[in-house]
Scaffold this active site. Structure first.
Site, PDB file in Angstrom:
ATOM      1  N   LYS A   1      -3.357   4.913   8.286  1.00  0.00           N
ATOM      2  CA  LYS A   1      -4.148   3.681   8.423  1.00  0.00           C
ATOM      3  C   LYS A   1      -4.986   3.649   9.705  1.00  0.00           C
ATOM      4  O   LYS A   1      -6.106   3.153   9.695  1.00  0.00           O
ATOM      5  CB  LYS A   1      -3.228   2.455   8.355  1.00  0.00           C
TER       6      LYS A   1
ATOM      7  N   ASP B   1      -3.141  -6.062   4.156  1.00  0.00           N
ATOM      8  CA  ASP B   1      -1.680  -6.201   4.214  1.00  0.00           C
ATOM      9  C   ASP B   1      -1.245  -7.618   4.608  1.00  0.00           C
ATOM     10  O   ASP B   1      -0.334  -8.193   4.011  1.00  0.00           O
ATOM     11  CB  ASP B   1      -1.082  -5.202   5.216  1.00  0.00           C
TER      12      ASP B   1
HETATM   13  P1  NDP Z   1       5.489   2.128  12.289  1.00  0.00           P
HETATM   14  O1  NDP Z   1       5.968   3.532  12.273  1.00  0.00           O
HETATM   15  O2  NDP Z   1       4.104   1.830  12.752  1.00  0.00           O
HETATM   16  O3  NDP Z   1       6.479   1.252  13.217  1.00  0.00           O
HETATM   17  C1  NDP Z   1       7.863   1.401  13.066  1.00  0.00           C
HETATM   18  C2  NDP Z   1       8.574   0.263  13.787  1.00  0.00           C
HETATM   19  O4  NDP Z   1       9.950   0.307  13.424  1.00  0.00           O
HETATM   20  C3  NDP Z   1       8.516   0.337  15.302  1.00  0.00           C
HETATM   21  O5  NDP Z   1       8.409  -0.962  15.808  1.00  0.00           O
HETATM   22  C4  NDP Z   1       9.858   0.990  15.655  1.00  0.00           C
HETATM   23  O6  NDP Z   1      10.328   0.634  16.936  1.00  0.00           O
HETATM   24  C5  NDP Z   1      10.740   0.359  14.602  1.00  0.00           C
HETATM   25  N1  NDP Z   1      11.956   1.122  14.278  1.00  0.00           N
HETATM   26  C6  NDP Z   1      12.044   2.331  13.688  1.00  0.00           C
HETATM   27  N2  NDP Z   1      13.333   2.678  13.499  1.00  0.00           N
HETATM   28  C7  NDP Z   1      14.070   1.648  13.995  1.00  0.00           C
HETATM   29  C8  NDP Z   1      15.471   1.407  14.094  1.00  0.00           C
HETATM   30  N3  NDP Z   1      16.369   2.290  13.640  1.00  0.00           N
HETATM   31  N4  NDP Z   1      15.887   0.235  14.643  1.00  0.00           N
HETATM   32  C9  NDP Z   1      14.994  -0.671  15.102  1.00  0.00           C
HETATM   33  N5  NDP Z   1      13.649  -0.483  15.042  1.00  0.00           N
HETATM   34  C10 NDP Z   1      13.207   0.660  14.490  1.00  0.00           C
HETATM   35  O7  NDP Z   1       5.742   1.566  10.801  1.00  0.00           O
HETATM   36  P2  NDP Z   1       4.966   0.408  10.038  1.00  0.00           P
HETATM   37  O8  NDP Z   1       4.895  -0.777  10.918  1.00  0.00           O
HETATM   38  O9  NDP Z   1       3.718   0.927   9.457  1.00  0.00           O
HETATM   39  O10 NDP Z   1       5.961   0.120   8.786  1.00  0.00           O
HETATM   40  C11 NDP Z   1       7.186  -0.571   8.957  1.00  0.00           C
HETATM   41  C12 NDP Z   1       7.818  -0.830   7.588  1.00  0.00           C
HETATM   42  O11 NDP Z   1       6.983  -1.688   6.814  1.00  0.00           O
HETATM   43  C13 NDP Z   1       8.058   0.423   6.748  1.00  0.00           C
HETATM   44  O12 NDP Z   1       9.319   0.311   6.136  1.00  0.00           O
HETATM   45  C14 NDP Z   1       6.948   0.346   5.711  1.00  0.00           C
HETATM   46  O13 NDP Z   1       7.327   0.991   4.515  1.00  0.00           O
HETATM   47  C15 NDP Z   1       6.822  -1.148   5.510  1.00  0.00           C
HETATM   48  N6  NDP Z   1       5.495  -1.562   4.998  1.00  0.00           N
HETATM   49  C16 NDP Z   1       5.453  -2.253   3.801  1.00  0.00           C
HETATM   50  C17 NDP Z   1       4.238  -2.672   3.291  1.00  0.00           C
HETATM   51  C18 NDP Z   1       4.213  -3.422   1.980  1.00  0.00           C
HETATM   52  O14 NDP Z   1       3.142  -3.544   1.365  1.00  0.00           O
HETATM   53  N7  NDP Z   1       5.318  -3.962   1.531  1.00  0.00           N
HETATM   54  C19 NDP Z   1       2.962  -2.407   3.973  1.00  0.00           C
HETATM   55  C20 NDP Z   1       3.147  -1.721   5.249  1.00  0.00           C
HETATM   56  C21 NDP Z   1       4.354  -1.301   5.721  1.00  0.00           C
HETATM   57  P3  NDP Z   1       9.923   1.479  18.239  1.00  0.00           P
HETATM   58  O15 NDP Z   1       8.574   0.960  18.665  1.00  0.00           O
HETATM   59  O16 NDP Z   1      11.002   1.160  19.214  1.00  0.00           O
HETATM   60  O17 NDP Z   1       9.892   2.921  17.836  1.00  0.00           O
END
Ligand code: NDP
Length: 284
Positions: free
Chosen positions: A74, A111
């Site tokens: 994205k 989104d």
């Molecule tokens: P990113 O990779 O951009 O961000 C991931 C985030 O998750 C960060 O804030 C990270 O924290 C955090 N994180 C990862 N692992 C853990 C953990 N074990 N415990 C706590 N925090 C954690 O991902 P996106 O924001 O793009 O996507 C997030 C979710 O949203 C995904 O599951 C994706 O599939 C879903 N999604 C669903 C959509 C829909 O249409 N339903 C659309 C877009 C996304 P840190 O900064 O500390 O690493």
């Protein structure tokens, strides 16, 4: 690569991502198209990050009409665009691409609108006046925060494992409404009406490390979707959530907004929601 199996006379669309083989977007968009009697071809394009720009350029050079963009592209899609909407600029990401008649690449992100439509129109969950907690500070939070704040919630707290990223997200959106940032271990000891899990923890089968009282009597919404619910929705039910929901509805609604950008008409989404629930086992 353009889909060579699609009839040449059909307008061609695709979703590009990596991995992409399990994407529900072809099912969703072809169902929209059938409902509206607008025949089109919609396929998947698997592209690794290093291939994204070249695959996208080939798709449009070969006459492709529009792309949906999903993880992990994205931000790269945003960088490729010559024109983006204001909300895409704020998010620094796009999930929908199309080309103008002059051949310029345009991008938008649907989104946040999809999330708000799912919450307010379909699930009957108010955002206006509510105290909202968002877990995570990644791309999806940047894609949704502007639309959530436009609904005028009472407050939004962004809490992230890496606190500095939550603080940065809050700073980025501070001009659009009452938003603050903190670490997962520093979530204020106040009640929340709606808790949105926008972390990728569910993908690892984990829940964010938050105290269970945060979820008590709140509505829990996991952006991730999975048949039978996610670990976060299950955990939330166990800890007293008022109701639990997954992001399958957001997926459907963001697709409807993307379809509208391409075709000028917003498809009704009830039939797709029904199909995903009855034939594919998703709970909304
Ligand atoms: P990113 O990779 O951009 O961000 C991931 C985030 O998750 C960060 O804030 C990270 O924290 C955090 N994180 C990862 N692992 C853990 C953990 N074990 N415990 C706590 N925090 C954690 O991902 P996106 O924001 O793009 O996507 C997030 C979710 O949203 C995904 O599951 C994706 O599939 C879903 N999604 C669903 C959509 C829909 O249409 N339903 C659309 C877009 C996304 P840190 O900064 O500390 O690493």
């Amino acid at each position: 690569m353009p889909d060579c199996t699609a009839p040449a006379n059909l307008d061609r669309y695709a979703v590009i991502g990596h991995p992409i083989q399990h994407s529900l977007s072809p099912l969703i968009h072809t169902t929209f198209a059938q409902q509206l009697a607008m025949p089109l071809a919609y396929t998947t394009l698997d592209a690794k990050p290093a291939e994204f720009a070249a695959v996208t350029e080939r798709f449009f050079s070969a006459g492709g009409r529009g792309l949906n963009v999903t993880m992990p592209h994205k931000a790269a899609a945003f960088a490729l665009c010559e024109h983006v909407t204001m909300r895409a600029r704020v998010a620094g990401a796009v999930n929908t691409l199309w080309q103008s008649a002059a051949g310029e690449l345009h991008g938008d992100i649907t989104d946040g609108a999809g999330l708000v439509a799912d919450l307010t129109t379909f699930l009957g969950i108010a955002v206006a006046g509510q105290r909202i907690l968002i877990l995570g500070a990644g791309g999806s939070v940047y894609g949704c925060l502007g639309d959530l704040l436009a609904q005028r919630p009472a407050s939004v707290c962004v809490a992230n494992r890496t606190a500095s990223r939550a603080l940065a997200a809050a700073r980025n959106f501070a001009g659009l409404g009452p938003v603050q940032g903190c670490g997962l271990d520093a979530i204020p000891d106040t009640a929340f009406d709606l808790v949105i899990n926008a972390t990728a923890a569910s993908l690892e089968g984990a829940t964010p490390a938050i105290r269970p009282s945060v979820i008590d009597a709140a509505i829990a919404y996991d952006l991730m979707y999975q048949k039978g619910g996610t670990v976060f929705t299950q955990w939330s039910s166990t800890h007293g959530a008022r109701s639990v929901h997954t992001g399958i509805g957001m997926l459907v609604e963001q697709a409807a907004f993307a379809f509208e950008l391409w075709r000028g008409v917003r498809p009704p989404t009830e039939a797709v929601r029904q199909l995903l629930a009855t034939q594919h086992g998703f709970a909304f």
